[in-house]
Scaffold this motif. Structure first.
Motif, PDB file in Angstrom:
ATOM      1  N   SER A   1       0.811  -1.219   0.000  1.00 53.66           N
ATOM      2  CA  SER A   1       0.000   0.000   0.000  1.00 53.66           C
ATOM      3  C   SER A   1       0.838   1.260   0.000  1.00 53.66           C
ATOM      4  N   SER A   2       1.963   1.247   0.725  1.00 51.84           N
ATOM      5  CA  SER A   2       2.769   2.461   0.837  1.00 51.84           C
ATOM      6  C   SER A   2       4.252   2.124   0.734  1.00 51.84           C
ATOM      7  N   GLU A   3       4.853   1.696   1.836  1.00 52.56           N
ATOM      8  CA  GLU A   3       6.279   1.382   1.815  1.00 52.56           C
ATOM      9  C   GLU A   3       6.547   0.068   1.092  1.00 52.56           C
ATOM     10  N   LYS A   4       7.594   0.068   0.298  1.00 58.30           N
ATOM     11  CA  LYS A   4       7.951  -1.131  -0.445  1.00 58.30           C
ATOM     12  C   LYS A   4       8.625  -2.141   0.478  1.00 58.30           C
ATOM     13  N   PRO A   5       8.169  -3.387   0.486  1.00 58.91           N
ATOM     14  CA  PRO A   5       8.822  -4.399   1.318  1.00 58.91           C
ATOM     15  C   PRO A   5      10.282  -4.613   0.911  1.00 58.91           C
ATOM     16  N   THR A   6      11.078  -4.998   1.886  1.00 60.00           N
ATOM     17  CA  THR A   6      12.507  -5.211   1.700  1.00 60.00           C
ATOM     18  C   THR A   6      12.785  -6.641   1.257  1.00 60.00           C
ATOM     19  N   SER A   7      13.777  -6.792   0.384  1.00 57.97           N
ATOM     20  CA  SER A   7      14.231  -8.120  -0.032  1.00 57.97           C
ATOM     21  C   SER A   7      15.365  -8.594   0.873  1.00 57.97           C
ATOM     22  N   ILE A   8      15.473  -9.906   1.013  1.00 59.55           N
ATOM     23  CA  ILE A   8      16.602 -10.479   1.746  1.00 59.55           C
ATOM     24  C   ILE A   8      17.915 -10.142   1.040  1.00 59.55           C
ATOM     25  N   LEU A   9      17.873  -9.886  -0.266  1.00 56.44           N
ATOM     26  CA  LEU A   9      19.076  -9.491  -0.995  1.00 56.44           C
ATOM     27  C   LEU A   9      19.551  -8.113  -0.535  1.00 56.44           C
ATOM     28  N   GLU A  10      18.621  -7.198  -0.312  1.00 55.81           N
ATOM     29  CA  GLU A  10      18.980  -5.882   0.222  1.00 55.81           C
ATOM     30  C   GLU A  10      19.605  -6.011   1.608  1.00 55.81           C
ATOM     31  N   ALA A  11      19.013  -6.855   2.421  1.00 50.41           N
ATOM     32  CA  ALA A  11      19.531  -7.044   3.777  1.00 50.41           C
ATOM     33  C   ALA A  11      20.931  -7.636   3.743  1.00 50.41           C
ATOM     34  N   SER A  12      21.165  -8.547   2.799  1.00 47.16           N
ATOM     35  CA  SER A  12      22.481  -9.167   2.678  1.00 47.16           C
ATOM     36  C   SER A  12      23.536  -8.126   2.320  1.00 47.16           C
ATOM     37  N   VAL A  13      23.218  -7.277   1.352  1.00 50.24           N
ATOM     38  CA  VAL A  13      24.145  -6.208   0.975  1.00 50.24           C
ATOM     39  C   VAL A  13      24.377  -5.264   2.150  1.00 50.24           C
ATOM     40  N   ALA A  14      23.320  -4.974   2.901  1.00 49.35           N
ATOM     41  CA  ALA A  14      23.414  -4.024   4.012  1.00 49.35           C
ATOM     42  C   ALA A  14      24.359  -4.484   5.125  1.00 49.35           C
ATOM     43  N   VAL A  15      24.539  -5.796   5.264  1.00 45.71           N
ATOM     44  CA  VAL A  15      25.470  -6.299   6.290  1.00 45.71           C
ATOM     45  C   VAL A  15      26.826  -6.657   5.692  1.00 45.71           C
ATOM     46  N   GLY A  16      27.032  -6.300   4.432  1.00 41.97           N
ATOM     47  CA  GLY A  16      28.328  -6.533   3.801  1.00 41.97           C
ATOM     48  C   GLY A  16      28.496  -7.872   3.129  1.00 41.97           C
TER      49      GLY A  16
END
Length: 380
Positions: A200-215
């Motif tokens: 509806s509003s905020e786009k859900p996050t992918s596990i791929l984004e989370a993986s990149v975010a932790v290096g």
């Protein structure tokens, strides 16, 4: 193999003595009821002459590039071609990937949410794996979790965010912690993201984004699944992908050459159009958002603390007795819903987190859904 009947088989047994009446509203299955965009249909029709050719198991380059482009646009994640495999939808992957990955494990262990998409259970049975249920309850905000001891035992953990049937969606921070857990305890983490484009509003996050975010930019131990079935109102195209850890995918690709899941070329042509375009997804997304807003306005008058999700098109509705409620609603209002106990299992503590819930799939146009919700609200 001792497979349980699918939820819809159990539902038919539950209501077999109730006469079918005209005008039934069926809110049981997450099948989009909006038309597939014409651009996708036209691409399919224009490609029928390709039926005289065998498709490659690896998928055509144009389809893979369309999928890689989607991942870049939607999640701002750059993948190379070794990090993604086009698949014949995602149901086949969810069933055969665990069998591939767990084949050489001596005593394989899978963890997955409970309630769940039943193919997770089928894969566990076919893999001769022990299952750890991650119960999704109101008390834990329908968020999956494992103890350290459980994570030490796991070979494969399946997440499903945004979630079917609860609609709950995990934050970037929560997904980052799951990636860290997968690296620390060395289990393979797979997130089923087939509802990532229904929001509806905020786009859900992918596990791929989370993986990149932790290096973890090489996605070690991390895999994502996605599909155009919900996103493009095109479940019949059977187009999905698995993406992430290239070392795992290299071996899985070899396995796939034996199982015959190649997508016909006309379907690949049409799917590449769908994956390459974002504009066509907006209209159905708006309709689903309207339906969830209606659910909040109507159902929360009866259950003030009912969590109405902003993602997916499901409402996980608490009731006193899910089986009796389903039968009564069908008999009295000609509306069919799905009992939550058919989507979950009793764990070792004797708890079935789906009992006394029903799933509503709000997949029709606004007027139909409003009528259905008003009639349902009389019985809660």
């Amino acid at each position: 193999m001792d497979f349980q009947p699918y939820p819809f088989e159990k539902l038919q047994a539950l209501i077999k003595d109730i006469p079918i009446k005209a005008g039934r509203i069926t809110l049981t299955i997450g099948e989009p009821q909006f038309p597939t965009p014409r651009s996708i249909c036209n691409a399919l029709k224009e490609s029928v002459d390709l039926l005289n050719k065998y498709p490659k198991t690896t998928g055509e380059d144009y389809l893979k590039q369309a999928m890689l482009g989607f991942v870049k646009r939607r999640f701002n994640v750059d993948l190379d071609t070794t990090m993604l495999i086009p698949t014949f939808g995602t149901r086949e992957v969810l069933f055969n990937f665990p069998q591939f990955y767990l084949f050489d494990k001596k005593s394989p262990v899978i963890a997955h949410p409970n309630p769940f998409y039943q193919i997770y259970e089928g894969a566990s049975i076919a893999s001769r794996a022990k299952t750890i249920y991650m119960n999704l309850t109101q008390e834990n905000n329908f968020m999956p979790s494992l103890t350290k001891e459980q994570m030490q035992k796991c070979d494969l953990v399946i997440l499903n965010s945004p979630n079917n049937p609860t609609g709950a969606t995990m934050s970037l921070e929560a997904l980052k912690q799951w990636v860290k857990n997968a690296l620390e305890f060395d289990f393979l983490l797979l997130n089923d993201e087939c509802y990532s484009e229904i929001y509806s509003s905020e786009k859900p996050t992918s596990i791929l984004e989370a993986s990149v975010a932790v290096g973890n930019t090489h996605f070690r131990n991390i895999l994502s699944l996605n599909s155009i079935s919900k996103r493009s109102s095109a479940p019949g195209l059977r187009s999905g992908f698995i993406a992430g850890d290239s070392e795992v995918l290299k071996a899985y690709m070899q396995y796939r050459t034996y199982i015959g899941c190649a997508s016909p070329l006309p379907l690949q042509k049409a799917a590449s159009v769908a994956w390459s375009d974002e504009a066509h997804t907006e209209s159905s997304r708006i309709e689903y958002a309207k339906n969830l807003k209606l659910a909040k306005e109507i159902l929360c008058k009866k259950i003030s603390n009912l969590p109405i999700p902003k993602e997916t098109f499901y409402v996980w509705l608490p009731v006193k007795d899910d089986l009796a409620f389903t039968r009564n609603l069908l008999e009295q209002e000609n509306i069919l819903v799905l009992p939550g106990s058919f989507l979950s299992r009793t764990d070792v503590q004797g708890e079935n987190p789906g009992s006394n819930f029903v799933r509503l799939a709000l997949v029709y146009e606004e007027a139909v859904i409003k009528d259905a919700l008003l009639r349902i609200s009389k019985w809660i």
